[in-house]
Enzyme design. Sequence first.
Site, PDB file in Angstrom:
ATOM      1  N   ARG A   1      10.293  17.667  -2.211  1.00  0.00           N
ATOM      2  CA  ARG A   1      10.257  16.427  -3.023  1.00  0.00           C
ATOM      3  C   ARG A   1      10.291  15.167  -2.154  1.00  0.00           C
ATOM      4  NH1 ARG A   1      13.872  19.639  -5.944  1.00  0.00           N
ATOM      5  NH2 ARG A   1      12.825  20.656  -7.680  1.00  0.00           N
TER       6      ARG A   1
ATOM      7  N   LYS B   1      -0.230   4.788   1.131  1.00  0.00           N
ATOM      8  CA  LYS B   1      -1.185   5.521   0.302  1.00  0.00           C
ATOM      9  C   LYS B   1      -1.489   6.849   0.985  1.00  0.00           C
ATOM     10  CE  LYS B   1      -3.895   2.121  -2.243  1.00  0.00           C
ATOM     11  NZ  LYS B   1      -5.229   1.517  -2.407  1.00  0.00           N
TER      12      LYS B   1
ATOM     13  N   GLU C   1     -12.929  -2.941   8.320  1.00  0.00           N
ATOM     14  CA  GLU C   1     -11.686  -3.248   7.589  1.00  0.00           C
ATOM     15  C   GLU C   1     -11.039  -4.509   8.166  1.00  0.00           C
ATOM     16  OE1 GLU C   1     -10.586  -2.022   4.832  1.00  0.00           O
ATOM     17  OE2 GLU C   1     -11.408  -0.001   4.635  1.00  0.00           O
TER      18      GLU C   1
ATOM     19  N   LYS D   1      -1.535  -7.082   6.026  1.00  0.00           N
ATOM     20  CA  LYS D   1      -1.336  -5.948   5.112  1.00  0.00           C
ATOM     21  C   LYS D   1       0.149  -5.737   4.810  1.00  0.00           C
ATOM     22  CE  LYS D   1      -2.680  -1.517   3.565  1.00  0.00           C
ATOM     23  NZ  LYS D   1      -3.489  -0.328   3.659  1.00  0.00           N
TER      24      LYS D   1
ATOM     25  N   GLU E   1       0.028  -1.332  -5.868  1.00  0.00           N
ATOM     26  CA  GLU E   1      -1.298  -1.843  -6.228  1.00  0.00           C
ATOM     27  C   GLU E   1      -1.438  -2.159  -7.716  1.00  0.00           C
ATOM     28  OE1 GLU E   1      -5.040  -0.379  -4.068  1.00  0.00           O
ATOM     29  OE2 GLU E   1      -5.552  -0.070  -6.171  1.00  0.00           O
TER      30      GLU E   1
ATOM     31  N   ARG F   1      -2.253  -6.431  -4.103  1.00  0.00           N
ATOM     32  CA  ARG F   1      -2.766  -5.388  -3.198  1.00  0.00           C
ATOM     33  C   ARG F   1      -4.198  -4.997  -3.546  1.00  0.00           C
ATOM     34  NH1 ARG F   1       0.391  -0.011  -0.913  1.00  0.00           N
ATOM     35  NH2 ARG F   1      -1.348   0.764   0.321  1.00  0.00           N
TER      36      ARG F   1
ATOM     37  N   ASN G   1      -9.243  -4.215  -1.913  1.00  0.00           N
ATOM     38  CA  ASN G   1     -10.445  -3.475  -2.322  1.00  0.00           C
ATOM     39  C   ASN G   1     -11.719  -4.294  -2.121  1.00  0.00           C
ATOM     40  OD1 ASN G   1      -9.004  -1.193  -3.085  1.00  0.00           O
ATOM     41  ND2 ASN G   1      -8.540  -2.061  -5.094  1.00  0.00           N
TER      42      ASN G   1
ATOM     43  N   HIS H   1     -15.076  -2.702  -1.433  1.00  0.00           N
ATOM     44  CA  HIS H   1     -14.909  -1.254  -1.602  1.00  0.00           C
ATOM     45  C   HIS H   1     -15.601  -0.694  -2.843  1.00  0.00           C
ATOM     46  CE1 HIS H   1     -12.214  -1.591   1.740  1.00  0.00           C
ATOM     47  NE2 HIS H   1     -11.874  -0.321   1.685  1.00  0.00           N
TER      48      HIS H   1
ATOM     49  N   HIS I   1     -17.570   2.352  -1.808  1.00  0.00           N
ATOM     50  CA  HIS I   1     -17.364   3.714  -2.322  1.00  0.00           C
ATOM     51  C   HIS I   1     -18.642   4.259  -2.943  1.00  0.00           C
ATOM     52  CE1 HIS I   1     -12.754   2.958  -2.654  1.00  0.00           C
ATOM     53  NE2 HIS I   1     -13.075   3.494  -1.488  1.00  0.00           N
TER      54      HIS I   1
ATOM     55  N   HIS J   1     -16.851   5.493   6.177  1.00  0.00           N
ATOM     56  CA  HIS J   1     -16.204   4.538   5.259  1.00  0.00           C
ATOM     57  C   HIS J   1     -16.405   3.081   5.691  1.00  0.00           C
ATOM     58  CE1 HIS J   1     -13.255   3.012   2.427  1.00  0.00           C
ATOM     59  NE2 HIS J   1     -12.642   2.397   3.417  1.00  0.00           N
TER      60      HIS J   1
END
Length: 356
Positions: free
Chosen positions: A122, A144, A186, A222, A232, A236, A240, A243, A247, A259
């Site tokens: 956990r 993330k 990025e 960041k 997010e 945040r 994106n 993106h 994507h 990417h």
Amino acid sequence: MEHRVIPVHLRESYNVLIGGGLLAKSGSLIRVALGDCRLAVVTDCNVAGLYLDGVLTSLREAGYDTCSFVFPAGEQSKRMDTLSNLLEFFAEERLTRTDCVLALGGGVTGDLAGFAAGCYLRGIRYVQLPTTLLAAVDSSIGGKTAIDLPQGKNLAGLFHQPSLVLCDIDCFHTLPAEELSNGAAEAIKTGILEGEPLFSLLETGNVREHIEPIVTQCVRYKANIVGQDETETGPRKLLNLGHTVGHAIEKCSGFSIPHGYAVAIGLAIIARAAESLGAVDEPIAARIESALVRNGLPITTKFSPEALANAALSDKKRTGGQITLVVPRAIGACYFLELPTAQLENFFRAGMEAGK
Ligand code: GLY
């Protein structure tokens, strides 16, 4: 050599350390931050050949008991069977709740090892040791974690913050040009969000010439955003930028376009669309294109606006009949645009025709 320390302020705060020679000092740095425990190093076979022995030596010199798990390099390892093997490895090694995972590598390693650390018992602690620029400026910070499913990328994951991030900039100096460009996308995204002086560094030079200030400024930006919005639900989402198209390009290419390259095209399309629709405060598209090209990145795609819109609208970030895009109005000023999904194809078309 001294290193910079950038804190990420959360309920459980942690530091990002940036400097040269940090992998060789990882044992003593981890001891200061985490104290005594067992350490399981997770890395891919390429990174293992370069850095694993050095890191294990440093950990042992600092008195740590270690074990290591090496998996085949590449995005195809970021999936359920590798995760399952990794969790079983932790169990066979009898890692306990007080032990810690070290993610040594790029984005795939960080996402996979972070997810495994977040599920095992956990949730146990993990440390990010990014060895690519992309991981250093983006994926290693903010917690993330994910694996891919056959239905799509990053579909299973959780927010699980690392306890420490060690960005050894010596790793980035020796990266191949393509991998450096991948991370530069990025960094340019962050420069468009943040403004000066970061954007100018990328517009007038390139990442290889200014690695340390670029990594430092991206991490600071960041860390600040993640400190305001860990999961997010608000600012945040600015990260994106580029993106939605990015994507879609990755998906249309069957993930053969890396990417950062896909995000670069996304940044160029969104900037040109905003400018051609008169939604900017100053000319931005040429500056953004110039920063991308200077850093070895593409600014156009062969995929049609229709194909990109269809791919984007099957993406998990869509809600109802609207799609949220991050759009620049100036360098250092971006906003959220709620666009009816029916208008997305035309929005992309505006950015693609302006690039011809
Ligand atoms: N890669 C974007 C984020 O961490 O939110």
